[in-house]
Every structure is written in structure tokens, then in C-alpha cells.
Design an enzyme around this catalytic site. Structure first.
Site, PDB file in Angstrom:
ATOM      1  N   GLY A   1       0.809  -1.217   0.000  1.00  0.00           N
ATOM      2  CA  GLY A   1       0.000   0.000   0.000  1.00  0.00           C
ATOM      3  C   GLY A   1       0.844   1.270   0.000  1.00  0.00           C
ATOM      4  O   GLY A   1       0.634   2.162  -0.813  1.00  0.00           O
TER       5      GLY A   1
ATOM      6  N   MET B   1       4.642   3.259   2.083  1.00  0.00           N
ATOM      7  CA  MET B   1       5.827   3.081   2.929  1.00  0.00           C
ATOM      8  C   MET B   1       6.155   4.382   3.644  1.00  0.00           C
ATOM      9  O   MET B   1       6.219   5.439   3.036  1.00  0.00           O
ATOM     10  CB  MET B   1       6.994   2.606   2.047  1.00  0.00           C
ATOM     11  CG  MET B   1       8.299   2.430   2.786  1.00  0.00           C
ATOM     12  SD  MET B   1       8.188   1.125   4.050  1.00  0.00           S
ATOM     13  CE  MET B   1       9.302   1.786   5.280  1.00  0.00           C
ATOM     14  N   GLU B   2       6.414   4.246   4.936  1.00  0.00           N
ATOM     15  CA  GLU B   2       6.521   5.404   5.827  1.00  0.00           C
ATOM     16  C   GLU B   2       7.910   6.031   5.895  1.00  0.00           C
ATOM     17  O   GLU B   2       8.237   6.661   6.919  1.00  0.00           O
ATOM     18  CB  GLU B   2       6.095   4.975   7.232  1.00  0.00           C
ATOM     19  CG  GLU B   2       7.072   4.021   7.966  1.00  0.00           C
ATOM     20  CD  GLU B   2       6.737   2.539   7.849  1.00  0.00           C
ATOM     21  OE1 GLU B   2       6.051   2.166   6.875  1.00  0.00           O
ATOM     22  OE2 GLU B   2       7.172   1.754   8.713  1.00  0.00           O
TER      23      GLU B   2
ATOM     24  N   GLU C   1       0.516   5.799   7.491  1.00  0.00           N
ATOM     25  CA  GLU C   1       1.933   6.124   7.222  1.00  0.00           C
ATOM     26  C   GLU C   1       2.349   7.352   8.026  1.00  0.00           C
ATOM     27  O   GLU C   1       3.461   7.416   8.545  1.00  0.00           O
ATOM     28  CB  GLU C   1       2.179   6.350   5.736  1.00  0.00           C
ATOM     29  CG  GLU C   1       1.739   5.215   4.808  1.00  0.00           C
ATOM     30  CD  GLU C   1       2.191   3.832   5.240  1.00  0.00           C
ATOM     31  OE1 GLU C   1       3.268   3.715   5.848  1.00  0.00           O
ATOM     32  OE2 GLU C   1       1.448   2.855   4.988  1.00  0.00           O
TER      33      GLU C   1
END
Ligand code: B3K
Ligand code: ZN
Length: 886
Positions: free
Chosen positions: A289, A291-292, A326
């Protein structure tokens, strides 16, 4: 010296070493083997000369001995498929190095050194989408969990925190935008290339220490929606959502969601953002979905782009939820990261809980809770009862990518939610504050979190820690007896055996209950019952008549409740329970009971169907209910959930009985359903709760109609499709049409394709709706779609839209011939060499073989064995297949 071909041993004697043979079985990594890394890496400078086919990376690392670790004469730098171009130590060529598998081992004589390492990579050949890869002409990275080692040699583990400076140089025309973590500190023109191409550079510096998995860079031709946010202490943050030209007008919702998340985290958890910039970049080729990465989130376009014409209400909610998730990671994940990957739930479970609480506040608590429980029971419960079951803090793995699971994420969130229920909201907040204060800047463990919760809330969590250790969904048997004016509640728990854990200890299970007066539906308050022993008996006085039990209200514990309740009580609860979740649950329980009776040939089938009709009629006509909640109550239990309730699942019979019940209800309640549709149809488009609810029930009505009166349903759905001014209505109608045969289906599918040709996210829907439909010829449709010119194995969204939709649709996947199984096995074999992470995700549907009737079980097992026999399987797929075969 071409050092790439002259490795030396670790003690410095150059020699030509034979590469060790590739082990057949990838190694098992164990949690108990954790040891701190022998070296610290205070600073990391990365210099990228970027090109789609050739990128040169020069990494300069300051390294120092770690006083807290056992000393080692060598430093192990992880690599994955890298070739070492050059290495220097303290500015001089260094002979003391060797390769061990993909890792680079360098002998270091002193306590502190500077290492400089050059690698050359080809992003365009990176179809695994880990490390640095190309997507639609842009370059971007994905490093969690172990992707950084595909860029340069590095101690690629989450407990090595470093200060990063990144210089990127690239063609100005091809990559006008250059982004990395932190703040941009310098930009300028670089020396032009030989062919006259103009080049430029940018230097970015991240003031926060971080592990390598949070590193990110993006280079490409992008445009931004810009905005700003002022934090609670007055910091001005520049916000930007970067997309490809042409997508900008679909980014408003993402930006609004970001600002709302930032505000909510300040108000609810007291967490403030800590950089001057927050960048989000949308890419279309992405394994998950989003990425932080610190200050530079990379997102799947699916969770950024949304507007009325192309995104459903569900898509809007998903964008909001993932943007929030995120963002929340900035504290639960980035400021406090994980000591090792076994602690993944420390950041993921906690962050999922945080995003769920946020979405409850945004979208309404009742419906959001029901949706979250549906996900848990639809995905995590089957995982917990199958060959891939593992605790939320696993004990071992071969490939960590396989442990980004619903167990770690969703059950992990439920475990923390239980602490919140037990502590109360205020004490829970105190526990969170203590955790953030105590561990800020550290790589922490789940145990650190539990300890902070214990100290901050005053709870004794000694026994509760079992939730981190034991896999499997506890079953709670419930009985309520009544005598005189006393009601006696008996609760008994069992935790089923799971792979590697044959015997289990009793868990502490917090259950909210209420005892309802069976005339009025009233009760004198909820109580929290702790079931912390194998069984418990509780007495409640003052009940002249037997009350009706409402249990696990709000789904306070992630357990299966097993009880024998008279159908009338369930009908009563479905109509009267004041806890929305319990009301939904009563309706589900009622339908599950009736359907399983039908499949097993037990009970009075007609009486069962009538009971469901009575309950559903009350729901359809209850004027006090809002349509969003009504839509939930109208939902039939999924085939997957029904199969999960059977010791030996019979997918064919479940599908047939479910359709038969749907048809019966559609006929019996035709008038009520029609009236509901007409009322909902009159509500104009808007994003209000009322308008969204209206759209939800309209499609629910079509679903019932499709089973009871297909011709009428086709007509109504075609009408809804044609009149639709939004994607929710259009997709709902097309979904129903896809399950029916006839000209309306073909016309709507052709129209949809033409209308959205060139919009990949909507074309994904076109694939998914056909692959997940109730049509009897789904397998043939999927085969044909795999040959469609728009289908490609290179784009994970497209692969999932066709094959995940199919594998999640039991009536087709479990087709008696086994054709569904071989189709998924063929996919895994074809996809594994291209994108192992995504390929491995398709193994679990086949892994359910033990729960199937013997014919299907044998076919599924045979497909797993066929995959296992293939040459050079990835570590990802190897692990999932071998665990599934058991
Ligand atoms: N932390 C990432 C997941 C990375 C998955 C790597 N295989 C997204 C998230 O949970 O927010
Ligand atoms: Zn996450």
C-alpha cells in the site's frame, strides 16, 4: 585492481575463494539469537549518479565499535545481488575483505574507520520492486524490510541507526525532481554529460537518526499539490503530494487526509510532526500500500488518487486510512523503531490501532469497527487456523517479507486494543505517553511496549504477554442459565494448537457483556468480564425472567464465541441490541447457523430461513437506523467465513446454500427491498453519511435481487450503471452485472473499459470485478483476461486485481475440477522469478488444504508439491510452500 573478482579471506590474505554452494534450504533466523551489532554507523553519506539502466552508488560510512556489543574484528555489510566495484578503508585500498554469500565482510583493525564502497545497479531490471527500481520512467526506492542491501552494502538491520546525507545527480530533463528523506540543503547544476545532456544535483539531509529500511529517494518528472500545516507548537510544515502530470486533480482527498491525520495525532496522542517538509509520492508499481520513509512516504497510486468519478466511497476511506497509517508511523515506527524484525508488530500493530481509531473518529465508530472485525475474521482468523499461523511476535522466519501478515498487523492491533479496553482511555494514553518518552530515538521491542503500558497504566500484564507468544484464535464457549432470579454465565476457553505450539496456556480475555431484558431490550449497564482461567462462572442476581446475553460487545477480544442460543434470541438481538457490533454479530450468527444447518442437513431449514427473513425485515424497515449501518446488517456472511466455521469445508454446498438463502430473502422481502432502493435512489450525490449510506444499501438491494430475480436485477443494475454520477454506484452495478449472464453485462463491461481506458487504477477494477464475480464461468473469464493486452505480471496492482480477486472468491477458486488451484499455482511459478514477494502472497489460499473435503484437499496439495518441485524458487515462495505442506 578488479576487486570484484579477487576477494580475500577475512584475515586479509587475498585468495581466489570458491563461491559457497547455494543452500537448498534458506536459513532460519531465530528471535532468540538476537545480539546487538558489533559496530555503530554514526553517519552515512550516499552519492547517487542516477540513471534508469545504470546507477552508481558511492556510500561513505563512519563506523565505530559498539561498546554495548561483543567485539568483532570484522564488520558484516549485507548485500543482495550486488557487485562490489571498489572499496576503501580510511581513504586507502583495503585487502582485508571477503564475500560470504551476498554479504561483504571487512576486517577492521581499529576502533573507528571510514569505509567507502561503490556499487553499480540497474534499476530498470529490478522487477522485484525492492531497493532502487524504475516505475514509469521515474526512479524510487523500497527498503523495508531488507531492500537497502540491494542498493549498497550496509548493516541492513533496524537497530543500526545512522544520520543520512544523500546527494543525487541526474539528467535534468528526465529527472527534474530529486527527493530524499529530511530537508533539501543544496541544489545546483552539475557538469553536463558528454552528449550535451544537462544535469543537476540535489543534496538532502535527514536530521533524525534512522535505520536503513526508512531510507528513500525519488527522482522523476513529477508535479505536486502543495499545502501547509502548522503544528501545535507553531512549526510550519510544507506538505506536498507528488504525482505524474495529469493526476493532480485527484490528490485533494489525500492532502486533506494528511492534514486531518496530523491534527488528530496531536489531539489524540499528543504527537507532533518533527520536520519542515512532508512529502508523499505516488508510484504505480508497488508491492504494497505505502511506505513510511522518514519525511518521504512512497505510496501506491491506489492510496493517493481519488475523485468522485474514479473512486468508490470505500476507496476514499482507504486513502484516508493509509495516509493516516503512514503518517502515524512517524512516531510509532520512525521515532521509535524495531530492535529486530520479530518486533514488527511493535510498530505495525500499534499503528494499525492508531489508524483504526482515527478512521472511527472520521467515518463513524460503529461501521468502522464492524469493517475492521470483518477483515480480521476474513483474513487473520483463517491464517491463525492454518499452516502459516504464527504469534504476533514470531519466533523464526526464513524471509521476513512473509511476516507482513494480518496476524502481525490486525491481530497486533487487537492485542493493543485489549490493553486499551482493560486500562480505559485515559490510562491507555498515559501508557502511550510513557512509551514514547521512554523509548524516543531507540530501536525497541514489544516487551518495551508492554512494560511501558504496565508502568503507565498500573495494569499487571504478566499473563497478558501470552498474546505475544501464542498463536491461534482462542475459542470461548458460552452458556447462560437461569434459575430463580439468578442468571449464571459460564465461560470456557481453549486455544487451539498451531504449528510448533501443540499445547497452550489460558489467555486473559476481556469480554464486554450486557444482559438484556427480553421484553424491553434494556439493560442496566455493560460489564467487563475477564476470562483469565480455563473457565469461569459468574452469577447475576435480580433477573426474574431469563435475560438475553449480549457478549463480546464492540468485539473487545479477538476470539471466536461459541454458544448455542435459541434463534429467537438472535432475532431479538439483531433488532434490539444497543451495541452496534453486537447487533451485527447477532445477524451474522443467525445467518451462519441457518446456512450451516442447510449444508449439514440439520435443523428445520424452513424455520431457519423464516427467522432470518424476520430479522432482516426488521432491519430494512427500522427508521431509527442510518443506512450505513443498515448496509452492514444486510450483509451476508462471506463464503470464506462460513468455510472457517466448518471443520471440513464443502465450498460447493456453502456457495449453493448461500445463494439459495439470498434468493429466498430477495423473494420474501421484495417489497421492503424495493422500497428501500427507491428511497435511497432519491438521495442526491454527496459525501455525507446519509448519501454514502444510501449508495451502500442500493447495491445491497441489487445483490439480493440478483439471486432472487436475475432478469429484474440486470435491468435495475443496468439502469443504476447508466445513471451513475459516481464510481460507488457504477462499480456496485457493474459488480452485480458481472455475476449475471446477458447483454446488460457485456454492454456495461465494454462501456466501463472504454470510459476508463488509460486509467490503470480503474482498469484494475475492471479486471477485479470480472475475476471476483459470481458468474459460473469465472475460470474461463480469468484465463481470457490473463491474455488481455492490458494484463501484465510486472505490475503488482494488476496481478492482484486479476488473481487475488479470483483466489478470494471460493466458488471459483475451489471449483471441483481443481482448475482454480492449478491456475494459481501456474501464476506463482510464473511470477516468482519476477516478483517473489508478490508471488509468495498467493500461496496461502492453497495452504488451506487441510480444512477441505478430501477430494479438493488432494488437488490443492498436489499443486503445492508441483510448486515445491520447481527449480530455484525464491526464499519467499519456498518458505510459504514448505510451511503449507507442513
Ligand atoms: N511498513 C510498510 C510495509 C513494508 C512491507 C515490506 N514488505 C508499510 C506499512 O505498514 O505502513
Ligand atoms: Zn505500517
Amino acid at each position: 585492481m578488479d576487486i570484484a573478482r579477487t576477494p580475500s579471506t577475512a584475515d586479509g590474505n587475498p585468495q581466489l575463494a570458491d563461491a559457497p554452494p547455494e543452500p537448498k534450504e534458506p536459513a532460519i533466523i531465530r528471535r532468540e539469537d538476537y545480539a546487538p551489532f558489533a559496530w555503530l554507523v554514526p553517519t552515512t553519506h550516499l552519492d547517487f549518479d542516477l540513471g534508469l539502466e545504470r546507477t552508481t552508488v558511492v556510500a561513505t560510512l563512519q563506523v565505530e565499535r559498539n561498546p554495548a556489543a561483543d567485539p568483532s574484528p570484522t564488520i558484516r555489510l549485507n548485500g543482495d545481488g550486488l557487485t562490489l566495484e571498489s572499496l576503501s578503508v580510511d581513504g586507502a585500498e583495503h585487502a582485508g575483505w571477503t564475500m560470504e554469500g551476498d554479504d561483504l565482510l571487512i576486517t577492521l583493525p581499529g576502533d573507528a574507520h571510514q569505509l567507502q564502497i561503490t556499487t553499480i545497479i540497474d534499476p530498470s531490471a529490478n522487477s522485484a520492486l525492492m531497493g532502487l527500481f524504475a516505475s514509469n520512467g521515474m526512479l524510487c526506492t523500497q527498503c523495508e524490510a531488507e531492500g537497502f542491501r540491494r542498493i549498497t552494502f550496509f548493516p541492513d538491520r533496524p537497530d543500526v541507526l545512522s544520520s543520512y546525507t544523500v546527494r543525487m545527480e541526474a539528467s535534468k530533463a528526465d529527472f527534474p525532481i530529486l527527493l530524499a528523506n529530511g530537508n533539501e540543503v543544496e541544489t545546483g547544476d552539475a557538469e553536463g554529460a558528454e552528449d550535451g545532456e544537462e544535469r543537476h544535483y540535489a543534496v538532502w539531509q535527514d536530521p533524525w537518526l534512522k535505520p536503513s529500511y526508512l531510507f528513500a529517494l525519488v527522482a522523476g518528472d513529477l508535479v505536486a499539490r502543495r499545502d501547509s500545516f502548522t503544528t501545535m507548537n507553531g512549526r510550519e510544515v510544507d506538505l506536498a503530494v507528488w504525482v505524474r502530470d495529469g493526476d493532480l486533480d485527484r490528490t485533494e482527498h489525500a492532502m486533506e487526509s494528511l492534514k486531518t491525520s496530523m491534527k488528530w495525532d496531536e489531539e489524540t496522542f499528543g504527537r507532533e510532526y518533527d520536520l519542515d517538509i512532508y512529502n508523499i509520492v505516488a508510484v504505480s508499481d508497488f508491492n504494497m500500500g505505502a511506505m513510511e520513509n522518514k519525511g518521504l512516504n512512497v505510496f501506491n497510486t491506489k492510496y493517493v488518487l481519488a475523485d468522485q468519478d474514479t473512486a468508490t466511497d470505500g476507496d476514499f476511506d482507504a486513502v484516508e486510512g493509509v495516509i493516516a497509517h503512514e503518517y502515524f508511523h512517524n512516531w510509532s515506527g520512525n521515532r521509535i523503531t524495531c530492535r529486530d524484525w520479530f518486533q514488527l508488530s511493535l510498530k505495525e500493530g500499534f499503528t494499525v490501532l492508531r489508524d483504526q481509531l482515527f478512521s472511527q473518529d472520521m467515518q463513524g465508530e460503529a461501521v468502522k469497527r464492524i469493517e475492521d472485525v470483518r477483515i480480521l475474521r476474513g483474513i487473520q482468523f483463517p491464517e491463525d487456523s492454518g499452516p502459516l499461523a504464527h504469534p504476533i511476535r514470531p519466533d523464526s522466519y526464513r524471509e521476513i517479507s512473509n511476516f507482513y501478515t494480518s496476524t502481525v498487523y490486525n491481530k497486533g492491533a487487537e492485542v493493543i486494543r485489549m490493553m486499551r479496553v482493560m486500562a480505559g482511555e485515559a490510562a491507555f494514553r498515559a501508557g502511550c505517553d510513557l512509551y514514547f518518552d521512554r523509548h524516543d530515538g531507540e530501536a525497541a521491542s514489544c516487551e518495551d511496549f508492554v512494560k511501558a503500558m504496565e508502568d503507565g497504566t498500573g495494569l499487571d500484564l504478566a499473563q497478558f504477554r501470552l498474546w505475544y507468544r501464542q498463536a491461534g484464535t482462542p475459542k470461548v464457549e458460552v452458556s447462560l442459565e437461569h434459575e430463580g432470579d439468578t442468571a449464571t454465565l459460564k465461560l470456557t476457553q481453549t486455544v487451539p494448537p498451531t504449528p510448533g505450539q501443540p499445547a497452550k496456556l489460558p489467555m486473559p480475555i476481556p469480554l464486554k457483556i450486557a444482559l438484556l431484558d427480553r421484553e424491553t431490550g434494556q439493560h442496566s449497564g455493560e460489564q467487563l468480564v475477564m476470562l483469565d482461567a480455563p473457565s469461569k462462572t459468574l452469577r447475576f442476581d435480580g433477573f426474574a425472567k431469563a435475560p438475553v446475553l449480549s457478549i463480546n460487545r464492540g468485539f473487545t477480544a479477538p476470539v471466536s464465541i461459541e454458544r448455542t442460543v435459541p434463534r429467537d434470541d438472535l432475532v431479538f438481538l439483531a433488532a434490539h441490541d444497543d451495541d452496534s457490533f453486537a447487533r451485527y454479530e447477532a445477524m451474522q450468527e443467525l445467518m451462519v447457523g441457518v446456512l450451516l444447518d442447510a449444508v449439514n442437513g440439520t435443523g428445520d431449514a424452513q424455520a431457519g430461513r423464516q427467522a432470518v427473513a424476520t430479522a432482516l425485515r426488521a432491519i430494512l424497515t427500522d427508521e431509527a437506523l442510518d443506512d450505513s449501518m443498515r448496509g452492514e446488517l444486510m450483509l451476508m456472511p462471506s463464503q470464506t467465513y462460513l468455510m472457517e466455521q466448518m471443520l471440513t469445508a464443502q465450498p460447493g454446498a456453502i456457495h449453493a446454500e448461500r445463494e439459495a438463502l439470498k434468493a429466498y430473502l430477495g423473494r420474501e422481502l421484495a417489497a421492503e427491498l424495493h422500497a428501500l432502493y427507491e428511497r435511497a435512489e432519491a438521495v442526491p450525490f454527496g459525501m455525507s453519511q446519509e448519501a454514502r449510506g444510501a449508495r451502500k444499501v442500493k447495491t445491497q438491494v441489487l445483490i439480493y435481487a440478483a439471486a432472487s430475480d436475475p432478469a429484474k436485477a440486470a435491468e435495475l443494475a443496468a439502469q443504476q450503471y447508466a445513471a451513475a454520477d459516481n464510481m460507488t454506484d457504477r462499480q456496485g452495478a457493474l459488480m452485480v452485472l458481472c455475476g449475471l449472464e446477458g447483454p446488460e453485462r457485456d454492454a456495461a463491461l465494454a462501456d466501463f473499459y472504454e470510459r476508463y481506458r488509460g486509467n490503470p487504477l480503474v482498469i484494475d477494477k475492471w479486471f477485479a470485478l470480472q475475476a471476483g464475480s459470481l458468474h459460473p464461468d469465472v475460470i474461463a473469464h480469468v484465463k481470457a483476461l490473463a491474455d488481455h493486452p492490458d494484463f501484465t505480471l510486472r505490475n503488482p496492482n494488476r496481478v492482484r486485481s486479476l488473481y487475488m480477486a479470483f483466489a478470494a472468491s471460493p466458488h471459483a477458486f475451489h471449483s471441483e475440477s481443481g482448475a482454480g488451484y492449478s491456475m494459481i499455482a501456474d501464476l506463482i511459478l510464473a511470477l516468482d522469478p519476477i516478483n517473489p514477494q508478490t508471488a509468495a502472497r498467493f500461496v496461502s489460499p492453497l495452504g488451506r488444504w487441510r480444512r477441505m473435503e478430501p477430494g479438493r484437499a488432494a488437488l490443492m496439495r498436489a499443486e503445492l508439491e508441483r510448486i515445491a518441485a520447481a527449480d530455484s524458487l525464491s526464499r519467499d515462495t519456498y518458505e510459504q510452500v514448505s510451511r503449507s505442506l507442513g
